[in-house]
Scaffold this motif. Structure first.
Motif, PDB file in Angstrom:
ATOM      1  N   LEU A 151       0.798  -1.227   0.000  1.00 14.83           N
ATOM      2  CA  LEU A 151       0.000   0.000   0.000  1.00 14.83           C
ATOM      3  C   LEU A 151       0.826   1.270   0.000  1.00 14.83           C
ATOM      4  N   GLY A 152       2.151   1.154   0.060  1.00 17.94           N
ATOM      5  CA  GLY A 152       2.995   2.340   0.009  1.00 17.94           C
ATOM      6  C   GLY A 152       2.980   2.968  -1.378  1.00 17.94           C
ATOM      7  N   PRO A 153       3.523   4.177  -1.510  1.00 15.24           N
ATOM      8  CA  PRO A 153       3.556   4.848  -2.818  1.00 15.24           C
ATOM      9  C   PRO A 153       4.205   3.973  -3.883  1.00 15.24           C
ATOM     10  N   GLY A 154       3.527   3.842  -5.007  1.00 15.79           N
ATOM     11  CA  GLY A 154       4.057   3.055  -6.121  1.00 15.79           C
ATOM     12  C   GLY A 154       3.931   1.558  -5.961  1.00 15.79           C
ATOM     13  N   LYS A 155       3.304   1.099  -4.882  1.00 19.06           N
ATOM     14  CA  LYS A 155       3.152  -0.341  -4.648  1.00 19.06           C
ATOM     15  C   LYS A 155       1.876  -0.855  -5.320  1.00 19.06           C
ATOM     16  N   PRO A 156       1.800  -2.176  -5.573  1.00 24.30           N
ATOM     17  CA  PRO A 156       0.758  -2.699  -6.467  1.00 24.30           C
ATOM     18  C   PRO A 156      -0.680  -2.408  -6.059  1.00 24.30           C
ATOM     19  N   LEU A 157      -1.049  -2.620  -4.809  1.00 25.05           N
ATOM     20  CA  LEU A 157      -2.435  -2.370  -4.426  1.00 25.05           C
ATOM     21  C   LEU A 157      -2.751  -0.877  -4.390  1.00 25.05           C
ATOM     22  N   ARG A 158      -1.793  -0.082  -3.972  1.00 29.70           N
ATOM     23  CA  ARG A 158      -1.996   1.374  -3.993  1.00 29.70           C
ATOM     24  C   ARG A 158      -2.269   1.839  -5.418  1.00 29.70           C
ATOM     25  N   LEU A 159      -1.480   1.356  -6.383  1.00 27.65           N
ATOM     26  CA  LEU A 159      -1.664   1.759  -7.781  1.00 27.65           C
ATOM     27  C   LEU A 159      -3.019   1.295  -8.306  1.00 27.65           C
ATOM     28  N   ALA A 160      -3.419   0.073  -7.952  1.00 27.48           N
ATOM     29  CA  ALA A 160      -4.704  -0.454  -8.429  1.00 27.48           C
ATOM     30  C   ALA A 160      -5.858   0.360  -7.855  1.00 27.48           C
ATOM     31  N   PHE A 161      -5.784   0.696  -6.567  1.00 31.41           N
ATOM     32  CA  PHE A 161      -6.860   1.458  -5.947  1.00 31.41           C
ATOM     33  C   PHE A 161      -6.932   2.868  -6.519  1.00 31.41           C
ATOM     34  N   GLU A 162      -5.781   3.482  -6.703  1.00 29.10           N
ATOM     35  CA  GLU A 162      -5.775   4.864  -7.186  1.00 29.10           C
ATOM     36  C   GLU A 162      -6.224   4.958  -8.635  1.00 29.10           C
ATOM     37  N   SER A 163      -5.961   3.904  -9.430  1.00 30.97           N
ATOM     38  CA  SER A 163      -6.401   3.910 -10.829  1.00 30.97           C
ATOM     39  C   SER A 163      -7.891   3.625 -10.958  1.00 30.97           C
ATOM     40  N   ARG A 164      -8.470   3.100  -9.854  1.00 31.78           N
ATOM     41  CA  ARG A 164      -9.880   2.702  -9.827  1.00 31.78           C
ATOM     42  C   ARG A 164     -10.204   1.639 -10.882  1.00 31.78           C
ATOM     43  N   LYS A 165      -9.178   0.862 -11.230  1.00 33.33           N
ATOM     44  CA  LYS A 165      -9.365  -0.253 -12.157  1.00 33.33           C
ATOM     45  C   LYS A 165      -8.870  -1.512 -11.450  1.00 33.33           C
ATOM     46  N   LEU A 166      -9.798  -2.149 -10.805  1.00 27.63           N
ATOM     47  CA  LEU A 166      -9.428  -3.297  -9.980  1.00 27.63           C
ATOM     48  C   LEU A 166      -9.249  -4.562 -10.798  1.00 27.63           C
ATOM     49  N   HIS A 167      -8.394  -5.424 -10.319  1.00 27.62           N
ATOM     50  CA  HIS A 167      -8.285  -6.786 -10.838  1.00 27.62           C
ATOM     51  C   HIS A 167      -8.637  -7.730  -9.693  1.00 27.62           C
ATOM     52  N   SER A 168      -8.972  -8.949 -10.004  1.00 25.93           N
ATOM     53  CA  SER A 168      -9.264  -9.927  -8.959  1.00 25.93           C
ATOM     54  C   SER A 168      -7.969 -10.297  -8.239  1.00 25.93           C
ATOM     55  N   PHE A 169      -8.047 -10.433  -6.933  1.00 22.94           N
ATOM     56  CA  PHE A 169      -6.853 -10.811  -6.180  1.00 22.94           C
ATOM     57  C   PHE A 169      -7.239 -11.556  -4.905  1.00 22.94           C
ATOM     58  N   ILE A 170      -6.257 -12.268  -4.379  1.00 20.43           N
ATOM     59  CA  ILE A 170      -6.434 -13.032  -3.144  1.00 20.43           C
ATOM     60  C   ILE A 170      -5.462 -12.485  -2.109  1.00 20.43           C
ATOM     61  N   LEU A 171      -5.986 -12.160  -0.942  1.00 17.90           N
ATOM     62  CA  LEU A 171      -5.186 -11.641   0.157  1.00 17.90           C
ATOM     63  C   LEU A 171      -4.896 -12.788   1.113  1.00 17.90           C
ATOM     64  N   TRP A 172      -3.613 -13.131   1.209  1.00 16.54           N
ATOM     65  CA  TRP A 172      -3.200 -14.262   2.030  1.00 16.54           C
ATOM     66  C   TRP A 172      -2.413 -13.736   3.224  1.00 16.54           C
ATOM     67  N   GLY A 173      -2.874 -14.064   4.422  1.00 20.32           N
ATOM     68  CA  GLY A 173      -2.166 -13.609   5.604  1.00 20.32           C
ATOM     69  C   GLY A 173      -2.858 -14.051   6.871  1.00 20.32           C
ATOM     70  N   PRO A 174      -2.224 -13.850   8.020  1.00 22.16           N
ATOM     71  CA  PRO A 174      -2.804 -14.267   9.305  1.00 22.16           C
ATOM     72  C   PRO A 174      -3.999 -13.401   9.683  1.00 22.16           C
ATOM     73  N   PRO A 175      -4.730 -13.770  10.720  1.00 17.73           N
ATOM     74  CA  PRO A 175      -5.884 -12.971  11.141  1.00 17.73           C
ATOM     75  C   PRO A 175      -5.474 -11.573  11.600  1.00 17.73           C
ATOM     76  N   GLY A 176      -6.392 -10.624  11.414  1.00 16.26           N
ATOM     77  CA  GLY A 176      -6.212  -9.294  11.973  1.00 16.26           C
ATOM     78  C   GLY A 176      -5.202  -8.413  11.280  1.00 16.26           C
ATOM     79  N   VAL A 177      -4.970  -8.641   9.980  1.00 10.66           N
ATOM     80  CA  VAL A 177      -3.995  -7.806   9.266  1.00 10.66           C
ATOM     81  C   VAL A 177      -4.649  -6.977   8.160  1.00 10.66           C
TER      82      VAL A 177
END
Length: 433
Positions: free
Chosen positions: A32-58
């Motif tokens: 989510l930092g500047p220039g990072k993949p999810l930040r760029l996708a959100f800011e472009s408002r053109k989403l792609h399908s993705f899977i968020l893998w991680g422990p609970p509460g993140v």
């Protein structure tokens, strides 16, 4: 008079602080930092399908909601633990209706997507492919093991990391406006961060708990002693049988193989602290004793078996010392995978070779007819031979060249085993001259 039934409950601190924008999200700077993949996708408002893998509460659910919000998409949340094909079809119909009625695209967030079976995952495929749905999956399990290849090919996987102590400190500063007027000192924050174990939701729940307790006791400051008395440590992430367990048992195995007793004890303690069944650990110890130590120290297998028996006889917590004893012995023992490699080669040889007859001289002759047929007739009884060894004898099928798969390592007991086998081979060479 106030209507008691219309009074809204005060939501927990974690819910009050659920991020409303990307800038509200704490952690996950690699995405989510500047220039990072999810930040760029959100800011472009053109989403792609993705899977968020991680422990609970993140932040998996939070990011799913934000994805719909920033793109003004219709949002549908499904719990894969509870949902079935009927719920998936309802979500598809809902998405089509939103598109027809409002011209809005739909984001479907599937929590714990690894709980969907293949049929359920396949039901999503054509609608993800057509663009009717943007799929966002949340999972605590490794997607490569739990999500179908067809779905993985249509969705990017992003690995979310546990929150750090710096992340927890930032959460605390943001949370102070929602908390009683007490201060939580640095040591107490570190204690709560350790208890939270990377889980932001758990940290906020603990923070709310100790702050309310301190305010009720008339305290202005929460120190580590009060935080410890007002809470209790939660189990660390081990999942008992999920991804975290397999990652930790792998780290334990590699630490023992690497002859690092202290690191092996650390991972053992992590698993015990996380509630892992000690029998799962002793099963791995038995495997380690044969795979990584073998004949370099044959006592290792017996000690691993003894540890397993101690677990069955004593149970927790009394068996923990037996586990620690076996762990340190296995880690300090000389290492050899010679038996392991030899077994793999023997299995591969048999798998790719034809079925060959047992040589006549190696066959048993329990009946008169078998004796008449010559079974065992030319067998050389080792105890009747010089050095109790039938030098030059053939032990493989007649049309198979003798194989050498077992090469003792120059460590521990296998040094002597190697010397013994070399001496026997020398007797074979003399017998053939």
């Amino acid at each position: 008079m106030a209507d008691l039934f219309s009074t809204k409950p005060v939501p927990p601190l974690a819910e009050q602080m659920r991020p409303q924008t990307l800038d509200d999200v704490v952690g996950q700077r690699h995405l989510l930092g500047p220039g990072k993949p999810l930040r760029l996708a959100f800011e472009s408002r053109k989403l792609h399908s993705f899977i968020l893998w991680g422990p609970p509460g993140v932040g998996k659910t939070t990011l799913g909601r934000l994805a719909a919000k920033v793109t003004n998409s219709h949002f549908i949340a499904i719990s894969a633990v509870l949902a079935g094909i009927k719920d998936i079809r309802a979500a598809i119909d809902d998405a089509q209706e939103a598109l027809d009625r409002e011209g809005r695209s739909t984001v479907v967030f599937v929590d714990e997507i690894h709980s969907f079976n293949k049929t359920q995952q396949d039901a999503l495929l054509p609608h993800v492919e057509s663009g009717l749905l943007t799929l966002i999956g949340g999972t605590t399990e490794h997607p490569g093991m739990q999500v179908t290849n067809a779905l993985l090919s249509r969705a990017q996987v992003y690995n979310l990391q546990p929150l750090s102590q710096d992340d927890f400190n930032e959460l605390y500063e943001r949370a102070r406006q929602h908390l009683p007027a007490v201060t939580v000192d640095t040591d107490a924050l570190a204690l709560l961060g350790g208890y939270a174990d990377g889980d932001g939701r758990r940290f906020l729940n603990l923070l709310e708990q100790v702050s309310n307790a301190a305010a009720g006791a008339g305290l202005a400051t929460v120190d580590a002693a009060f935080a410890a008395s007002a809470t209790s440590p939660s189990l660390r992430r081990a999942d008992k049988s999920g991804d975290s367990y397999y990652e930790q048992i792998s780290a334990f195995h590699k630490s023992v193989r690497g002859s690092q007793p202290d690191a092996a004890l650390y991972w053992l303690a992590r698993m015990m602290d996380g509630g892992v069944d000690p029998r799962q650990v002793t099963r791995r110890m038995i495997a380690i004793a044969s795979e990584d130590i073998g004949n370099a120290d044959p006592r290792a297998l017996q000690l691993a078996m003894n540890a397993a028996e101690a677990v069955d006889r004593l149970g927790l917590p009394e068996c923990e010392l037996a586990l620690a004893q076996a762990t340190t012995y296995l880690a300090a023992a000389p290492k050899s995978n010679a038996s392991y490699l030899a077994w793999k080669q023997a299995k591969e040889f048999v798998r790719t070779d034809g079925t060959r007859a047992v040589p006549i001289h190696l066959r048993n002759a329990p009946s008169k007819l078998m004796k008449q047929m010559g079974y065992g007739k030319e067998y050389r009884y080792a105890h009747d031979e010089p050095n109790a060894y039938a030098a030059g004898e053939s032990w493989f099928p007649d049309d198979v060249e003798p194989q050498r798969w077992y090469h003792p390592a120059p460590r521990g007991m296998e040094i002597r085993i190697g010397e013994k086998l070399a001496a026997l081979r020398a007797l074979d060479d003399d017998a053939k001259e």
